[in-house]
Design a protein around this motif. Structure first.
Motif, PDB file in Angstrom:
ATOM      1  N   ARG A 122      -4.094   0.331   1.724  1.00 52.75           N
ATOM      2  CA  ARG A 122      -3.327  -0.908   1.936  1.00 52.75           C
ATOM      3  C   ARG A 122      -2.284  -0.721   3.041  1.00 52.75           C
ATOM      4  O   ARG A 122      -2.076  -1.614   3.868  1.00 52.75           O
ATOM      5  N   ALA A 123      -1.638   0.438   3.064  1.00 52.79           N
ATOM      6  CA  ALA A 123      -0.652   0.692   4.121  1.00 52.79           C
ATOM      7  C   ALA A 123      -1.319   0.708   5.492  1.00 52.79           C
ATOM      8  O   ALA A 123      -0.817   0.112   6.454  1.00 52.79           O
ATOM      9  N   GLU A 181       7.032  -3.323   2.892  1.00 54.92           N
ATOM     10  CA  GLU A 181       5.848  -3.050   2.073  1.00 54.92           C
ATOM     11  C   GLU A 181       5.146  -1.782   2.548  1.00 54.92           C
ATOM     12  O   GLU A 181       4.679  -0.978   1.728  1.00 54.92           O
ATOM     13  N   SER A 221      -3.090   3.203  -2.154  1.00 52.79           N
ATOM     14  CA  SER A 221      -1.814   2.988  -1.459  1.00 52.79           C
ATOM     15  C   SER A 221      -1.973   3.182   0.039  1.00 52.79           C
ATOM     16  O   SER A 221      -1.485   2.382   0.845  1.00 52.79           O
ATOM     17  N   LEU A 227       4.574   1.549   0.212  1.00 53.14           N
ATOM     18  CA  LEU A 227       3.267   2.162  -0.004  1.00 53.14           C
ATOM     19  C   LEU A 227       3.236   3.614   0.469  1.00 53.14           C
ATOM     20  O   LEU A 227       2.654   4.485  -0.191  1.00 53.14           O
TER      21      LEU A 227
END
Length: 515
Positions: free
Chosen positions: A464-465, A441, A461, A445
């Motif tokens: 969240r990463a 994931e 992105s 991202l």
């Protein structure tokens, strides 16, 4: 359990540091270096010796401090970190955002008198790509680099690349080099660039001297040259500055910052930076390959104590890479509370009871040694003995690259785009992923962030990463330091930059600054 008091380790380290300051105050480091080119040469003190002078292969900040003045890039960041023309005077992007065309300045020459052409740019970029050097990941979208004529460079990509200019203009490793200098093998010890200063001499363990380039495309520098002296102890560098033996240093004891603000004999700059310091656990080794064990260490480490001991309040504690105030900042404070109690719970859940931890640090970055002492105290209640292994920086790099460590500490300097903060370090295929972190994931991202042209979507992105990277403890982030520099008031035209770039091309030094 929230930690609000400074640990005994901090007090011990701080007391030792202050004792050292007292002992070294007034120490002489010798006379000014004779540049042999007039009285207006500048002497700068940096904290360590470059490991080598090939800008495509080194990853040492000490090297970049010197090489920033020797080489140029196609574009470069201004004081606000916005990309501006450099060797390329203009550029345009095709409507489908897959072709970038750069127009080079006419009349630029290398230090040996050879004209710069588009072929040199192609050679430089192909070298990074084909030899898979440190910054090869910045060309992951590139399908071709072409020179249709001597002053035109065309870069073709297989997808939109919103950070193309940042990739090409972030100095570290993106310099335009001379093919002959590379193929002769001399670039590592006698580099030839197009920059404002040319390499003149290196004295191992002592200094590197540069001479002004009279043919520099942006005008010859006013100072005749720069000698970079290697002074590892900040108190010694400061004493040398106050004694008039040097003109500039970024090796300033942080515990002296408040006092130095009242010292009219020097100019002091404390500039918030995009740099960050971190710890990394080697996930190729058990038990550090268990996320719960890594999280236990993250909870146990007293970040506030490390910030106090290493920066004396000049740095900002941060559990992610990007600092507050940066438009890409993401709030995060998972490890603020819990401490040793939460660490014990996680180790018990993991069924792990590590007894030793090999921590790799370098005396050329004193922050790492100081922090290691605190971390040793932090982990002792967990039954973990921290074996602090202090080496020179060249050895540190070798040990990092070979994976010979349990944990290491270091900083990432000169970051601009969010891709600079995360991709090379945390993508499965990242070129600086020494800790061997891998998460599908996070990869997705980070890959998405490299091609997304909508800024809001791109920011999401990366947010969240970044959160996943910290949750899974690819790095244990510690703090964002300030850029701290001091110089002779007779030095004008110089500015401390938040990307850490050291540029002396616009500087001048009046006769009042001479010793």
């Amino acid at each position: 359990m929230s930690r609000t008091a400074v640990s005994t380790a901090v007090l011990r380290v701080a007391a030792a540091a202050l004792t050292l300051v007292v002992a070294l105050t007034g120490c002489s480091t010798g006379q000014r270096v004779d540049l042999g080119a007039g009285a207006d040469g500048l002497v700068a003190a940096i904290a360590g010796e470059p490991d080598q002078l090939d800008p495509h292969k080194t990853s040492a900040y000490f090297s970049f401090e010197v090489l920033e003045n020797v080489f140029d890039t196609l574009v470069e960041p201004d004081e606000n970190l916005e990309m501006q023309p450099a060797l390329a005077e203009s550029w345009e992007v095709s409507p489908d955002e897959l072709t970038w065309t750069f127009r080079l300045r006419d009349g630029v020459v290398f230090h040996d008198g050879t004209p710069l052409t588009a072929d040199d740019v192609v050679f430089s970029y192909r070298r990074i790509i084909d030899e898979e050097l440190t910054n090869s990941d910045k060309f992951s979208a590139v399908t071709a680099v072409e020179a249709p004529d001597p002053l035109t460079v065309v870069i073709r990509t297989d997808r939109p690349t919103p950070n193309m200019l940042t990739n090409l203009g972030g100095f570290k490793g993106m310099a335009i080099v001379s093919r002959e200098n590379v193929e002769s093998g001399q670039i590592a010890t006698r580099p030839i660039g197009t920059g404002p200063f040319s390499f003149r001499d290196q004295r191992s363990g002592d200094s590197i001297t540069l001479a002004a380039n009279p043919d520099y495309w942006d005008g010859a520098p006013e100072i005749t040259g720069v000698t970079f002296r290697f002074i590892s102890e900040p108190s010694t560098a400061l004493s040398a500055l106050q004694a008039g033996e040097i003109d500039w240093t970024d090796s300033v004891p942080p515990q002296r910052v408040a006092q130095l603000g009242e010292d009219d004999s020097i100019e002091l700059a404390v500039t918030p930076s995009n740099d960050y310091w971190y710890l990394a656990l080697n996930e190729a080794r058990a038990p550090w390959n268990d996320v719960r064990v890594r999280q236990a260490i993250a909870y146990a480490v007293d970040r506030q104590a490390i910030v106090q001991a290493t920066s004396y309040g000049t740095a900002a504690l941060n559990e992610l890479a990007i600092p507050q105030g940066n438009p890409w900042y993401t709030p995060y404070d998972r490890y603020r509370d819990g401490g040793i109690d939460r660490a014990r719970e996680l180790l018990q859940e993991a069924g792990a009871a590590p007894t030793n931890l090999d921590m790799l640090v370098t005396n050329e970055y004193p922050e790492t040694v100081t922090s290691a002492q605190i971390i040793a105290d932090n982990l002792a209640p967990l039954g973990i003995t921290v074996d602090i292994r202090t080496v020179d920086f060249a050895t540190w790099l070798d040990e990092q690259n070979s994976g010979n460590f349990d944990m290491l500490m270091m900083g990432w300097l000169g970051n601009i785009d969010p891709d600079d903060f995360y991709y090379a370090q945390h993508h499965t295929d990242g070129t600086s992923n020494a800790q061997k972190f891998s998460d599908p994931e996070v990869d997705r991202l980070l890959d998405a962030g490299r091609v997304e042209t909508d800024r809001a979507v791109r920011a999401d992105s990366y947010a969240r990463a970044a959160t996943l990277i910290a949750d899974q403890v690819s790095y244990i982030y510690l703090y964002n330091p300030s850029v701290i520099q001091a110089w002779n008031p007779a030095l004008t035209g110089y500015e401390a930059r938040r990307d850490g770039a050291v540029r002396f091309r616009d500087a001048s030094l009046t006769s009042d600054g001479d010793a």
